[in-house]
Design a protein around this motif. Structure first.
Motif, PDB file in Angstrom:
ATOM      1  N   ALA A 178       0.831  -1.205   0.000  1.00  0.00           N
ATOM      2  CA  ALA A 178       0.000   0.000   0.000  1.00  0.00           C
ATOM      3  C   ALA A 178       0.869   1.260   0.000  1.00  0.00           C
ATOM      4  N   LYS A 179       2.008   1.225   0.724  1.00  0.00           N
ATOM      5  CA  LYS A 179       2.921   2.371   0.732  1.00  0.00           C
ATOM      6  C   LYS A 179       3.475   2.641  -0.660  1.00  0.00           C
ATOM      7  N   ILE A 180       3.910   1.587  -1.331  1.00  0.00           N
ATOM      8  CA  ILE A 180       4.447   1.725  -2.689  1.00  0.00           C
ATOM      9  C   ILE A 180       3.367   2.263  -3.623  1.00  0.00           C
ATOM     10  N   LEU A 234      -7.901   0.819  -0.601  1.00  0.00           N
ATOM     11  CA  LEU A 234      -9.005   0.486   0.310  1.00  0.00           C
ATOM     12  C   LEU A 234      -8.760  -0.947   0.772  1.00  0.00           C
ATOM     13  N   LEU A 235      -8.439  -1.112   2.036  1.00  0.00           N
ATOM     14  CA  LEU A 235      -8.174  -2.433   2.608  1.00  0.00           C
ATOM     15  C   LEU A 235      -9.442  -2.937   3.290  1.00  0.00           C
ATOM     16  N   THR A 274      -2.031   5.788   4.346  1.00  0.00           N
ATOM     17  CA  THR A 274      -1.566   4.663   3.529  1.00  0.00           C
ATOM     18  C   THR A 274      -2.731   3.776   3.117  1.00  0.00           C
ATOM     19  N   ILE A 275      -3.666   3.549   4.048  1.00  0.00           N
ATOM     20  CA  ILE A 275      -4.842   2.735   3.735  1.00  0.00           C
ATOM     21  C   ILE A 275      -6.108   3.453   4.185  1.00  0.00           C
ATOM     22  N   LEU A 276      -7.189   3.142   3.530  1.00  0.00           N
ATOM     23  CA  LEU A 276      -8.523   3.465   4.024  1.00  0.00           C
ATOM     24  C   LEU A 276      -9.113   2.125   4.449  1.00  0.00           C
ATOM     25  N   LEU A 277      -9.331   1.969   5.739  1.00  0.00           N
ATOM     26  CA  LEU A 277      -9.770   0.689   6.288  1.00  0.00           C
ATOM     27  C   LEU A 277     -11.286   0.550   6.225  1.00  0.00           C
TER      28      LEU A 277
END
Length: 437
Positions: free
Chosen positions: A100-102, A111-112, A136-139
């Motif tokens: 996700a960082k990359i 979107l995790l 980094t993520i949208l949980l």
């Protein structure tokens, strides 16, 4: 032989489960959940504003949690990643976060979607926090359990909880019609059988589509009635977790039905819990508590009825013993209600805590030694049996403490008589005190 082979393959079902083939391509196609995805609902408002926050989707199985998460990724141009808390460990999570960082460095958000997120332990849940905070993520987590009990406060403070509901019969009918269109055939069921099929799904859209696949796989196109359908299909087990949210929901429904003097509703929830595999001993204990808490002295016999039913179950076992418990349940529902003693008990406990270690007045203390007699123990004690009406009216609270009034009986059932006695003794007490003054 070649003709036979081609004939069989021509009627073979399309590849892929029906649930996958009918998965909506946009939020407008999602059946049900208007309270979440409608234009004025939380998700509708977020998408309209172009600002989607991390989410926890809480609801029973088969109501669209995974579908909604996938569609949200499409609507917001986020890369969709799906994991299950059951099969994902810490090393797997690290890989997900690194990817996700990359992706973020390359201008692509993630979107995790975490299915069964409540199965992650506290440390694993904490691991999401820095990646949520730095974008980094949208949980989007999915859970069938109450997030208040199962998720960390830190995660909940950074995510909005959206409650998804069981699909109604109308929702399930719309889904069945969509399935018939996809399959290009009507279900071979008459009206009552079709309704029975929808009820078998128990609010679960995925379960309904699986049932429809079974029905349409039958080679016989005869229109079936309810009995024929029931003989071919097993009813789906009701959702019930004896240690989870549903357990507490149903016992609450049972208790409030008894308190509300509704024997039919009480029997229904009692049966629902038994069908879900609840231990009858637990139910026997709970209804005995109801007798003490909600009926109390309005019907002192209620507690005895419950204890006898409990004992009867222990002697008879299942399934006959459950009948005795249900009999006690009906008795409780129809008994006069009073929580006066319960309220009085709590008030007395509160007063006991607030008054600390104040001793009883000396006149009601025994004096087994001469030293205690010299200290005035027992001096002035009035033996009630020697008093007029068998009532002395003496003070039994600590000296200097204002007399407490905790028990206020209601004007129902046996407590109607107790109320008369309380009022009678109050008048006598006032009369004694006025004569002493």
């Amino acid at each position: 032989m070649a003709d036979l082979f081609s004939q069989e393959t021509s009627i073979a079902p399309q590849a892929g489960p029906l649930a996958d083939r009918l998965r909506p391509s946009n939020l407008a196609e999602v059946i049900g959940q208007e309270q979440v995805i409608g234009p004025e609902a939380p998700l509708g408002a977020m998408l309209a504003a172009g600002s989607l926050s991390s989410l926890i989707l809480w609801g029973p199985p088969g109501v669209g949690k995974t579908t909604i998460a996938r569609l949200l990724a499409n609507e917001t141009n986020l890369h969709f990643v799906q994991i299950s808390a059951i099969f994902t460990g810490v090393p797997d999570l690290r890989k997900v976060f690194e990817a996700a960082k990359i992706r973020r460095q390359n201008g692509q958000g993630t979107l995790l979607f975490v299915d069964e997120i409540h199965r992650f332990n506290k440390a694993q849940q904490d691991g999401f926090l820095p990646h949520m905070e730095d974008g980094t993520i949208l949980l989007v987590g999915a859970t069938t359990e109450n997030p208040s009990f199962e998720l960390n406060a830190a995660v909940l403070s950074r995510a909005q909880v959206l409650v998804l509901e069981r699909l109604s019969l109308a929702d399930l009918e719309r889904l069945a019609q969509r399935a018939e269109k996809e399959l290009d055939r009507k279900l071979p069921l008459d009206g009552p059988a079709r309704e029975a099929l929808l009820e078998m799904a128990d609010g679960d859209g995925r379960a309904l589509l699986n049932l429809i696949e079974q029905v349409t796989a039958w080679k016989d196109d005869t229109v079936l009635k309810v009995d024929a359908l029931s003989s071919r299909l097993m009813k789906r087990a009701a959702v019930y977790d004896k240690s989870g949210e549903e357990h507490y929901n149903l016992i609450s429904a049972l208790h409030k039905s008894v308190r509300g003097s509704d024997p039919d509703a009480a029997l229904y929830w009692f049966a629902r819990m038994l069908e879900g595999g609840e231990d009858p001993r637990y139910l026997a204990r709970r209804i005995t508590r109801m007798a003490v808490e909600d009926i109390g002295l309005a019907d002192p016999q209620a507690q005895t009825v419950c204890l006898q039913a409990w004992e009867t179950y222990e002697r008879l076992g299942s399934p006959e013993g459950e009948l005795a418990i249900s009999q006690a349940l009906v008795y409780l529902a129809l008994a006069p209600k009073s929580n006066a003693n319960y309220v009085a008990y709590k008030a007395a406990r509160k007063a006991a805590k607030s008054t600390g270690s104040q001793p009883p007045p000396k006149h009601i203390l025994n004096a087994p030694t001469s030293l205690m007699k010299d200290q005035g123990y027992g001096d002035g004690y009035a033996y009630d049996h020697d008093a007029e009406d068998g009532f002395s009216g003496q003070n039994y609270f600590p000296d200097g403490m204002k007399r407490g009034v905790y028990y206020l009986p209601v004007d129902r059932g046996f407590e109607r008589d107790l109320k008369k006695r309380v009022e009678y003794f109050a008048k006598l007490r006032a009369k004694r005190q006025s004569s002493e003054n």
